[in-house]
Design an enzyme around this catalytic site. Structure first.
Site, PDB file in Angstrom:
ATOM      1  N   ASP A   1      25.386  67.754   5.880  1.00 35.88           N
ATOM      2  CA  ASP A   1      24.010  68.109   6.257  1.00 35.88           C
ATOM      3  C   ASP A   1      23.369  69.126   5.310  1.00 35.88           C
ATOM      4  OD1 ASP A   1      21.734  68.028   8.131  1.00 35.88           O
ATOM      5  OD2 ASP A   1      22.213  70.144   8.302  1.00 35.88           O
TER       6      ASP A   1
ATOM      7  N   ASP B   1      18.838  72.234  14.998  1.00 33.47           N
ATOM      8  CA  ASP B   1      18.935  72.420  13.543  1.00 33.47           C
ATOM      9  C   ASP B   1      18.562  73.864  13.194  1.00 33.47           C
ATOM     10  OD1 ASP B   1      19.261  72.104  10.827  1.00 33.47           O
ATOM     11  OD2 ASP B   1      17.566  70.740  10.553  1.00 33.47           O
TER      12      ASP B   1
ATOM     13  N   HIS C   1      18.740  65.088  12.971  1.00 37.30           N
ATOM     14  CA  HIS C   1      17.289  65.311  12.936  1.00 37.30           C
ATOM     15  C   HIS C   1      16.444  64.080  12.568  1.00 37.30           C
ATOM     16  CE1 HIS C   1      18.534  65.973   8.793  1.00 37.30           C
ATOM     17  NE2 HIS C   1      18.851  67.237   8.973  1.00 37.30           N
TER      18      HIS C   1
ATOM     19  N   ASN D   1      27.345  73.789   5.394  1.00 37.50           N
ATOM     20  CA  ASN D   1      26.702  74.174   4.122  1.00 37.50           C
ATOM     21  C   ASN D   1      26.640  75.685   3.943  1.00 37.50           C
ATOM     22  OD1 ASN D   1      24.703  74.427   6.100  1.00 37.50           O
ATOM     23  ND2 ASN D   1      23.027  73.775   4.750  1.00 37.50           N
TER      24      ASN D   1
ATOM     25  N   ASN E   1      13.403  70.239   6.596  1.00 35.04           N
ATOM     26  CA  ASN E   1      13.978  69.043   6.013  1.00 35.04           C
ATOM     27  C   ASN E   1      14.748  68.277   7.081  1.00 35.04           C
ATOM     28  OD1 ASN E   1      13.952  67.729   3.657  1.00 35.04           O
ATOM     29  ND2 ASN E   1      15.501  68.975   2.641  1.00 35.04           N
TER      30      ASN E   1
ATOM     31  N   HIS F   1      23.120  76.100  11.854  1.00 36.87           N
ATOM     32  CA  HIS F   1      23.615  76.689  10.602  1.00 36.87           C
ATOM     33  C   HIS F   1      23.861  78.176  10.857  1.00 36.87           C
ATOM     34  CE1 HIS F   1      22.529  73.079   8.216  1.00 36.87           C
ATOM     35  NE2 HIS F   1      21.569  72.972   9.141  1.00 36.87           N
ATOM     36  N   LEU F   2      25.123  78.594  10.703  1.00 37.35           N
ATOM     37  CA  LEU F   2      25.441  80.002  10.998  1.00 37.35           C
ATOM     38  C   LEU F   2      25.572  80.852   9.734  1.00 37.35           C
ATOM     39  CD1 LEU F   2      27.809  79.926  14.106  1.00 37.35           C
ATOM     40  CD2 LEU F   2      25.318  79.878  13.970  1.00 37.35           C
TER      41      LEU F   2
HETATM   42  O1  DOR Z   1      15.391  72.267   7.117  1.00 40.85           O
HETATM   43  C1  DOR Z   1      16.587  72.215   6.930  1.00 40.85           C
HETATM   44  N1  DOR Z   1      17.308  73.325   6.664  1.00 40.85           N
HETATM   45  N2  DOR Z   1      17.184  71.024   6.951  1.00 40.85           N
HETATM   46  C2  DOR Z   1      18.470  70.869   6.599  1.00 40.85           C
HETATM   47  O2  DOR Z   1      18.968  69.769   6.656  1.00 40.85           O
HETATM   48  C3  DOR Z   1      19.267  72.042   6.129  1.00 40.85           C
HETATM   49  C4  DOR Z   1      18.725  73.288   6.672  1.00 40.85           C
HETATM   50  C5  DOR Z   1      19.279  74.525   6.031  1.00 40.85           C
HETATM   51  O3  DOR Z   1      20.494  74.610   5.826  1.00 40.85           O
HETATM   52  O4  DOR Z   1      18.517  75.465   5.808  1.00 40.85           O
END
Ligand code: DOR
Length: 437
Positions: free
Chosen positions: A164, A317, A244, A106, A290, A74-75
């Site tokens: 995701d 992740d 994950h 996201n 998560n 996630h950037l």
């Molecule tokens: O722990 C998580 N954080 N699981 C996810 O699926 C999304 C991610 C997030 O975008 O912070």
């Protein structure tokens, strides 16, 4: 990220080069000319060492590996640049040894239009460093109601589709998405969580959640979705990739589906492979992720599945969050753990403990994720552009004291002593990270 011009001549001398994809594990010289690997052999460097433009790196116990491939990060740009942005995210990836990185959609706005994909690609290209591969949303705004224009997103450069952070809960939408993904030869990456079972939950449901008096999310919330999805994957023929994986049930279901010939792959994260829900009692919000950290038997099942290839990929992740956000405490902090810069030394713990073969680990970080997203895997072969990770398996360090490239610090591993450290990363022939010695 500083971008030195590609050195004409880069020589790794007497280095242990390891690339299981080409059955290479030998002490050799590796010569890179204008970004392309031109020679790999003992003493291959003798003729070029006199060139005055040569950068020479002596092997001395270091390992040369193919550049790593991150299939799940996630950037945060656009929208959450206080946690991370494309520049710091790619810099963190380079510092972790990654030559390629897939970014989840996201963001805010969500990456659900061709324009958003093109913007990300432009930004990454202007920065250089690891190649960025955007993953586009399956449903508009991740709202779970309308499919995005998967073909237009694919044409713009998306390598995969995923909501995701949210699960594609609608079986009908998932079926249509898998049919479209099959046409487009791209995977559907599912975040398997039955949201009706996880409202208000902050960790795994079990003895620890009961002791702490907090709501837990049960394994069935993952297993039920995976079981349904695999039936849909089987009937549509679309490629399903489980993000994950966290439960022993997921492992059993994936193993069964593979035996039946379903087109399915799965990834596991270092935190799900190394930690249990007990970590929440000691690290609080830093251990909130998560899906949640599970119990010992889930960890054992995941490790066995990684070793035998049922879970083919390791993905971080990487989910950066600001310190103030994690400081809100277990009940109110966002879920997620950063991980790009720590992955390789953390995973080496399993190799050193005899729970994972080194070749399998390298495959899980290079060839396996490349195959899922349909790119040529980095490899130590003559004639290919250099995508390489230089690794010191002995150096001991601590992430908390090291000056990480990521903007965030949300990991319970921050103050651990880590053994093994990435010293250099080369992506597309260019040195994009080098540790000052
Ligand atoms: O722990 C998580 N954080 N699981 C996810 O699926 C999304 C991610 C997030 O975008 O912070």
């Amino acid at each position: 990220m500083p971008l030195p011009p590609p050195p004409n001549l880069l020589v790794f001398r007497a280095i242990r080069a390891i690339d299981p994809a080409v059955a290479l594990d030998a002490t050799v010289d590796v010569v890179i000319e204008s970004g392309t690997i031109t020679r790999i052999a003992p003493d291959a460097s003798s003729s070029v060492l006199r060139a005055d433009n040569a950068i020479v790196i002596e092997g001395r116990g270091l390992w040369l590996l193919p550049g790593l491939v991150e299939i799940h990060a996630h950037l945060r740009e656009p929208g959450f640049e206080h946690k991370e942005d494309i520049a710091t995210g790619l810099a963190a990836a380079a510092a972790g040894g990654y030559a390629h990185l897939c970014a989840m959609p996201n963001t805010s706005p969500v990456c659900d239009t061709p324009e958003a994909i093109l913007r990300m690609l432009d930004r990454a290209r202007s920065l250089g460093g690891p190649r960025l591969h955007p993953i586009a949303a399956v449903t508009s705004g991740l709202a779970g109601t309308d499919l995005t224009d998967l073909r237009a997103l694919r044409d713009a450069g998306a390598v995969a589709f995923s909501d995701d952070g949210r699960c594609v809960m609608s079986g009908e939408l998932l079926r249509r998405a898998l049919l479209a993904a099959r046409e487009l030869d791209a995977p559907l990456i599912q975040h398997a969580e039955d949201h009706t079972m996880t409202v208000g939950t902050v960790m795994h449901e079990g003895a620890v959640s009961r002791r702490l008096g907090v709501r837990g999310w049960p394994r069935e919330a993952e297993d039920g979705i995976v079981a349904r999805d695999l039936e849909i994957a089987a009937s549509t023929g679309g490629h399903y990739h489980l993000a994950h994986a966290s439960t022993r049930g997921s492992v059993r279901l994936i193993r069964c589906a593979l035996e039946r010939g379903v087109s399915v792959t799965a990834e596991a994260t270092p935190h799900h492979l190394l930690l249990t829900d007990a970590q929440v009692a000691t690290s609080g919000a830093l251990a909130r992720v998560n899906p949640p950290l599970r119990e010992g038997e889930d960890v054992e099942a995941l490790r066995a599945a990684l070793q035998d290839g049922t879970v083919s990929c390791v993905a971080t992740d990487h989910a950066p969050h600001a310190s103030e956000e994690k400081a809100r405490g277990l009940l109110d902090a966002p879920a997620g753990m950063m991980g790009l810069e720590l992955c390789l030394p953390l995973m080496m713990r399993l190799v050193e403990a005899g729970a994972l073969r080194l070749e399998r680990l390298i495959d899980a970080l290079t060839v396996a994720p490349s195959r899922v997203i349909g790119i040529a895997a980095p490899s130590i072969r003559v004639g290919v552009r250099a995508d390489l990770c230089l690794y010191d398996p002995q150096e001991c360090w601590s992430a908390g004291r090291a000056g990480l490239r990521s903007k965030s610090r949300n990991t319970p591993f921050l103050d651990d002593t880590l053994r093994g450290r990435v010293r250099m990363c080369i992506a597309d022939g260019v040195i994009c990270f080098e540790l000052a010695s």
